[in-house]
Motif scaffolding. Structure first.
Motif, PDB file in Angstrom:
ATOM      1  N   SER A  80     -22.286 -86.605 -88.441  1.00  0.00           N
ATOM      2  CA  SER A  80     -22.469 -88.044 -88.223  1.00  0.00           C
ATOM      3  C   SER A  80     -21.200 -88.824 -88.573  1.00  0.00           C
ATOM      4  O   SER A  80     -20.930 -89.863 -87.990  1.00  0.00           O
ATOM      5  CB  SER A  80     -23.652 -88.576 -89.028  1.00  0.00           C
ATOM      6  N   ASP A  81     -20.392 -88.304 -89.518  1.00  0.00           N
ATOM      7  CA  ASP A  81     -19.124 -88.961 -89.845  1.00  0.00           C
ATOM      8  C   ASP A  81     -18.171 -88.917 -88.666  1.00  0.00           C
ATOM      9  O   ASP A  81     -17.423 -89.841 -88.414  1.00  0.00           O
ATOM     10  CB  ASP A  81     -18.440 -88.287 -91.042  1.00  0.00           C
ATOM     11  N   ASN A  82     -18.172 -87.810 -87.932  1.00  0.00           N
ATOM     12  CA  ASN A  82     -17.236 -87.637 -86.828  1.00  0.00           C
ATOM     13  C   ASN A  82     -17.732 -88.277 -85.539  1.00  0.00           C
ATOM     14  O   ASN A  82     -16.946 -88.529 -84.641  1.00  0.00           O
ATOM     15  CB  ASN A  82     -16.997 -86.149 -86.567  1.00  0.00           C
ATOM     16  N   ASP A  83     -19.012 -88.495 -85.423  1.00  0.00           N
ATOM     17  CA  ASP A  83     -19.582 -88.976 -84.172  1.00  0.00           C
ATOM     18  C   ASP A  83     -19.506 -90.493 -84.010  1.00  0.00           C
ATOM     19  O   ASP A  83     -19.731 -91.010 -82.940  1.00  0.00           O
ATOM     20  CB  ASP A  83     -21.053 -88.543 -84.042  1.00  0.00           C
ATOM     21  N   THR A  84     -19.192 -91.191 -85.078  1.00  0.00           N
ATOM     22  CA  THR A  84     -19.141 -92.645 -84.948  1.00  0.00           C
ATOM     23  C   THR A  84     -17.825 -93.064 -84.327  1.00  0.00           C
ATOM     24  O   THR A  84     -16.775 -92.548 -84.672  1.00  0.00           O
ATOM     25  CB  THR A  84     -19.306 -93.326 -86.326  1.00  0.00           C
ATOM     26  N   VAL A  85     -17.920 -93.989 -83.404  1.00  0.00           N
ATOM     27  CA  VAL A  85     -16.724 -94.515 -82.760  1.00  0.00           C
ATOM     28  C   VAL A  85     -16.432 -95.861 -83.392  1.00  0.00           C
ATOM     29  O   VAL A  85     -17.178 -96.814 -83.208  1.00  0.00           O
ATOM     30  CB  VAL A  85     -16.946 -94.657 -81.236  1.00  0.00           C
ATOM     31  N   LYS A  86     -15.348 -95.932 -84.145  1.00  0.00           N
ATOM     32  CA  LYS A  86     -15.017 -97.174 -84.835  1.00  0.00           C
ATOM     33  C   LYS A  86     -14.653 -98.268 -83.838  1.00  0.00           C
ATOM     34  O   LYS A  86     -15.047 -99.402 -83.983  1.00  0.00           O
ATOM     35  CB  LYS A  86     -13.879 -96.936 -85.816  1.00  0.00           C
ATOM     36  N   ASP A  87     -13.883 -97.922 -82.820  1.00  0.00           N
ATOM     37  CA  ASP A  87     -13.458 -98.915 -81.844  1.00  0.00           C
ATOM     38  C   ASP A  87     -13.350 -98.266 -80.467  1.00  0.00           C
ATOM     39  O   ASP A  87     -12.350 -97.612 -80.172  1.00  0.00           O
ATOM     40  CB  ASP A  87     -12.125 -99.535 -82.272  1.00  0.00           C
ATOM     41  N   PRO A  88     -14.368 -98.437 -79.624  1.00  0.00           N
ATOM     42  CA  PRO A  88     -14.354 -97.812 -78.301  1.00  0.00           C
ATOM     43  C   PRO A  88     -13.142 -98.211 -77.465  1.00  0.00           C
ATOM     44  O   PRO A  88     -12.594 -97.388 -76.738  1.00  0.00           O
ATOM     45  CB  PRO A  88     -15.645 -98.305 -77.642  1.00  0.00           C
ATOM     46  N   VAL A  89     -12.696 -99.459 -77.588  1.00  0.00           N
ATOM     47  CA  VAL A  89     -11.546 -99.924 -76.803  1.00  0.00           C
ATOM     48  C   VAL A  89     -10.277 -99.198 -77.240  1.00  0.00           C
ATOM     49  O   VAL A  89      -9.498 -98.733 -76.401  1.00  0.00           O
ATOM     50  CB  VAL A  89     -11.382-101.461 -76.926  1.00  0.00           C
ATOM     51  N   GLU A  90     -10.075 -99.065 -78.551  1.00  0.00           N
ATOM     52  CA  GLU A  90      -8.879 -98.372 -79.051  1.00  0.00           C
ATOM     53  C   GLU A  90      -8.883 -96.911 -78.623  1.00  0.00           C
ATOM     54  O   GLU A  90      -7.848 -96.363 -78.251  1.00  0.00           O
ATOM     55  CB  GLU A  90      -8.767 -98.481 -80.574  1.00  0.00           C
ATOM     56  N   SER A  91     -10.034 -96.269 -78.688  1.00  0.00           N
ATOM     57  CA  SER A  91     -10.132 -94.878 -78.276  1.00  0.00           C
ATOM     58  C   SER A  91      -9.804 -94.731 -76.792  1.00  0.00           C
ATOM     59  O   SER A  91      -9.059 -93.834 -76.394  1.00  0.00           O
ATOM     60  CB  SER A  91     -11.543 -94.336 -78.568  1.00  0.00           C
ATOM     61  N   LEU A  92     -10.325 -95.625 -75.979  1.00  0.00           N
ATOM     62  CA  LEU A  92     -10.067 -95.569 -74.539  1.00  0.00           C
ATOM     63  C   LEU A  92      -8.603 -95.882 -74.233  1.00  0.00           C
ATOM     64  O   LEU A  92      -7.988 -95.228 -73.390  1.00  0.00           O
ATOM     65  CB  LEU A  92     -10.996 -96.532 -73.799  1.00  0.00           C
ATOM     66  N   LYS A  93      -8.028 -96.859 -74.944  1.00  0.00           N
ATOM     67  CA  LYS A  93      -6.608 -97.163 -74.760  1.00  0.00           C
ATOM     68  C   LYS A  93      -5.756 -95.938 -75.088  1.00  0.00           C
ATOM     69  O   LYS A  93      -4.801 -95.621 -74.378  1.00  0.00           O
ATOM     70  CB  LYS A  93      -6.187 -98.336 -75.657  1.00  0.00           C
ATOM     71  N   TYR A  94      -6.117 -95.250 -76.161  1.00  0.00           N
ATOM     72  CA  TYR A  94      -5.377 -94.059 -76.557  1.00  0.00           C
ATOM     73  C   TYR A  94      -5.485 -92.980 -75.484  1.00  0.00           C
ATOM     74  O   TYR A  94      -4.486 -92.382 -75.088  1.00  0.00           O
ATOM     75  CB  TYR A  94      -5.876 -93.548 -77.919  1.00  0.00           C
ATOM     76  N   LEU A  95      -6.692 -92.742 -75.001  1.00  0.00           N
ATOM     77  CA  LEU A  95      -6.892 -91.723 -73.956  1.00  0.00           C
ATOM     78  C   LEU A  95      -6.013 -92.038 -72.743  1.00  0.00           C
ATOM     79  O   LEU A  95      -5.313 -91.166 -72.236  1.00  0.00           O
ATOM     80  CB  LEU A  95      -8.371 -91.664 -73.542  1.00  0.00           C
ATOM     81  N   ILE A  96      -6.049 -93.285 -72.273  1.00  0.00           N
ATOM     82  CA  ILE A  96      -5.279 -93.673 -71.094  1.00  0.00           C
ATOM     83  C   ILE A  96      -3.782 -93.516 -71.354  1.00  0.00           C
ATOM     84  O   ILE A  96      -3.039 -93.036 -70.499  1.00  0.00           O
ATOM     85  CB  ILE A  96      -5.611 -95.126 -70.664  1.00  0.00           C
ATOM     86  N   SER A  97      -3.331 -93.889 -72.552  1.00  0.00           N
ATOM     87  CA  SER A  97      -1.898 -93.779 -72.869  1.00  0.00           C
ATOM     88  C   SER A  97      -1.422 -92.328 -72.869  1.00  0.00           C
ATOM     89  O   SER A  97      -0.256 -92.059 -72.591  1.00  0.00           O
ATOM     90  CB  SER A  97      -1.591 -94.446 -74.207  1.00  0.00           C
ATOM     91  N   LEU A  98      -2.314 -91.398 -73.161  1.00  0.00           N
ATOM     92  CA  LEU A  98      -1.941 -89.978 -73.165  1.00  0.00           C
ATOM     93  C   LEU A  98      -1.481 -89.498 -71.792  1.00  0.00           C
ATOM     94  O   LEU A  98      -0.681 -88.579 -71.688  1.00  0.00           O
ATOM     95  CB  LEU A  98      -3.134 -89.106 -73.611  1.00  0.00           C
TER      96      LEU A  98
END
Length: 121
Positions: A80-98
């Motif tokens: 449950s600690d790993n499954d929480t997404v603190k900031d969906p926008v930041e995660s998506l921005k990171y994915l796209i930047s990759l």
């Protein structure tokens, strides 16, 4: 990616995410367009990750995948600690930047982590 139009689109997507957050309509269209550049450049990992990403957003109206951890997962950490997404926008921005620098082994590794997480979700 090598294509300058693809990199401009990556910048546009990241900028739009910063301004409006996850706006499904334009975001999904942009991700589909970016995916066509990945198809042209024959980068199957990026093609797959982008498809999984826009399908995930269509289904959930958000991006529920956390940024991959740099550290190996500690056995004592609960899922449950790993499954929480603190900031969906930041995660998506990171994915796209990759997708901009596919010569970087860490970017490829993180894209694979995103692919696996999207498939599992």
């Amino acid at each position: 990616m090598e294509n300058k139009k693809a990199n401009k689109l990556v910048d546009k997507i990241i900028e739009d995410l910063g301004k409006t957050g996850i706006n499904s309509d334009t975001l999904i269209d942009d991700l589909k367009e970016l995916r066509t550049y990945a198809l042209e450049e024959q980068v199957p990992l990026v093609v797959k990750v982008l498809r999984y990403t826009y399908e995930h957003i269509e289904e959930n109206d958000s991006f529920l995948i956390p940024i991959p951890d740099d550290e190996p997962i500690d056995e004592e950490t609960t899922s449950s600690d790993n499954d929480t997404v603190k900031d969906p926008v930041e995660s998506l921005k990171y994915l796209i930047s990759l997708t901009k620098s596919l010569n970087n082994k860490m970017n490829i590794s993180d894209l694979k982590d995103y692919r696996d997480a999207l498939m599992a979700h």
